[in-house]
Design a protein around this motif. Structure first.
Motif, PDB file in Angstrom:
ATOM      1  N   SER A 104       4.008  -9.109   6.914  1.00  0.00           N
ATOM      2  CA  SER A 104       4.951  -8.641   5.903  1.00  0.00           C
ATOM      3  C   SER A 104       5.596  -9.816   5.184  1.00  0.00           C
ATOM      4  O   SER A 104       5.727  -9.821   3.956  1.00  0.00           O
ATOM      5  CB  SER A 104       6.023  -7.754   6.543  1.00  0.00           C
ATOM      6  N   GLY A 105       5.989 -10.839   5.932  1.00  0.00           N
ATOM      7  CA  GLY A 105       6.578 -12.026   5.324  1.00  0.00           C
ATOM      8  C   GLY A 105       5.606 -12.730   4.399  1.00  0.00           C
ATOM      9  O   GLY A 105       5.979 -13.155   3.298  1.00  0.00           O
ATOM     10  N   ALA A 106       4.355 -12.845   4.829  1.00  0.00           N
ATOM     11  CA  ALA A 106       3.333 -13.497   3.995  1.00  0.00           C
ATOM     12  C   ALA A 106       3.085 -12.701   2.719  1.00  0.00           C
ATOM     13  O   ALA A 106       2.976 -13.269   1.626  1.00  0.00           O
ATOM     14  CB  ALA A 106       2.037 -13.668   4.785  1.00  0.00           C
ATOM     15  N   GLY A 107       3.002 -11.386   2.853  1.00  0.00           N
ATOM     16  CA  GLY A 107       2.806 -10.532   1.676  1.00  0.00           C
ATOM     17  C   GLY A 107       3.970 -10.629   0.706  1.00  0.00           C
ATOM     18  O   GLY A 107       3.775 -10.692  -0.512  1.00  0.00           O
ATOM     19  N   PHE A 108       5.166 -10.651   1.261  1.00  0.00           N
ATOM     20  CA  PHE A 108       6.363 -10.745   0.431  1.00  0.00           C
ATOM     21  C   PHE A 108       6.401 -12.076  -0.306  1.00  0.00           C
ATOM     22  O   PHE A 108       6.664 -12.126  -1.515  1.00  0.00           O
ATOM     23  CB  PHE A 108       7.604 -10.561   1.311  1.00  0.00           C
ATOM     24  N   LEU A 109       6.121 -13.170   0.404  1.00  0.00           N
ATOM     25  CA  LEU A 109       6.115 -14.478  -0.249  1.00  0.00           C
ATOM     26  C   LEU A 109       5.007 -14.577  -1.296  1.00  0.00           C
ATOM     27  O   LEU A 109       5.197 -15.216  -2.337  1.00  0.00           O
ATOM     28  CB  LEU A 109       5.978 -15.594   0.778  1.00  0.00           C
ATOM     29  N   ALA A 110       3.869 -13.946  -1.043  1.00  0.00           N
ATOM     30  CA  ALA A 110       2.793 -13.945  -2.039  1.00  0.00           C
ATOM     31  C   ALA A 110       3.243 -13.219  -3.311  1.00  0.00           C
ATOM     32  O   ALA A 110       3.018 -13.701  -4.429  1.00  0.00           O
ATOM     33  CB  ALA A 110       1.538 -13.293  -1.459  1.00  0.00           C
ATOM     34  N   LEU A 111       3.893 -12.076  -3.150  1.00  0.00           N
ATOM     35  CA  LEU A 111       4.399 -11.323  -4.292  1.00  0.00           C
ATOM     36  C   LEU A 111       5.430 -12.143  -5.066  1.00  0.00           C
ATOM     37  O   LEU A 111       5.383 -12.233  -6.299  1.00  0.00           O
ATOM     38  CB  LEU A 111       5.020 -10.006  -3.815  1.00  0.00           C
ATOM     39  N   LEU A 112       6.348 -12.766  -4.345  1.00  0.00           N
ATOM     40  CA  LEU A 112       7.362 -13.591  -4.998  1.00  0.00           C
ATOM     41  C   LEU A 112       6.737 -14.836  -5.636  1.00  0.00           C
ATOM     42  O   LEU A 112       7.223 -15.313  -6.664  1.00  0.00           O
ATOM     43  CB  LEU A 112       8.451 -13.981  -4.001  1.00  0.00           C
ATOM     44  N   GLY A 113       5.663 -15.347  -5.034  1.00  0.00           N
ATOM     45  CA  GLY A 113       4.959 -16.484  -5.611  1.00  0.00           C
ATOM     46  C   GLY A 113       4.313 -16.132  -6.944  1.00  0.00           C
ATOM     47  O   GLY A 113       4.340 -16.928  -7.894  1.00  0.00           O
ATOM     48  N   VAL A 114       3.740 -14.946  -7.034  1.00  0.00           N
ATOM     49  CA  VAL A 114       3.160 -14.486  -8.300  1.00  0.00           C
ATOM     50  C   VAL A 114       4.250 -14.380  -9.363  1.00  0.00           C
ATOM     51  O   VAL A 114       4.026 -14.703 -10.535  1.00  0.00           O
ATOM     52  CB  VAL A 114       2.435 -13.131  -8.116  1.00  0.00           C
TER      53      VAL A 114
END
Length: 144
Positions: A104-114
């Motif tokens: 979940s943390g990785a997915g969230f950071l990926a979304l915020l990175g985009v």
């Protein structure tokens, strides 16, 4: 697709995302709060959520203005404003991942990175001004 079209589409995506997010938070703060990536940072504060929702809608207005006008200074200003907000958002959440699972943390950071990479790429595209030039009888001329 031309640079101008890429800019317009990218700005439209950012504007749409901000409008949806902002209206969701502004009109239904309790429902937004129940989202796992948000609710792990208590306490709930309706006032702050509604302020954030209003600010998100305001940013959507600026982005929509840039989409319509396609004027270089407005486009760059809108993108820089979005970038400042998204970088601050990413930095905060990158330091507060403990309650989330690894996935979940990785997915969230990926979304915020985009949300950082897209406006940065659009800003790079807008920076040289080529996307704001239109072909004329003697080749390309700068837009006003």
């Amino acid at each position: 697709m031309s640079g101008r079209t890429w800019l317009r589409v990218g700005l439209g995506l950012l504007a749409g995302a901000q409008a949806v997010l902002g209206l969701w938070i502004l009109l239904l703060p309790d429902l937004f709060w129940k989202w796992p990536w948000v609710s792990h940072l208590p306490p709930y504060n309706e006032h702050l959520l509604r302020d954030f929702g209003g600010a998100s809608v305001a940013l959507a207005v600026v982005l929509c203005s840039a989409v319509v006008a396609m004027e270089r200074r407005l486009v760059i200003t809108a993108l820089v404003a979005y970038l400042v907000s998204s970088v601050a958002h990413l930095l905060f959440h990158a330091q507060h991942l403990e309650p989330l699972s690894g996935a979940s943390g990785a997915g969230f950071l990926a979304l915020l990175g985009v949300a950082v990479l897209l406006p940065a790429a659009l800003l790079w595209l807008a920076a040289d001004g080529a996307a704001f030039r239109e072909p004329g009888p003697a080749g390309r001329r700068p837009a006003p």
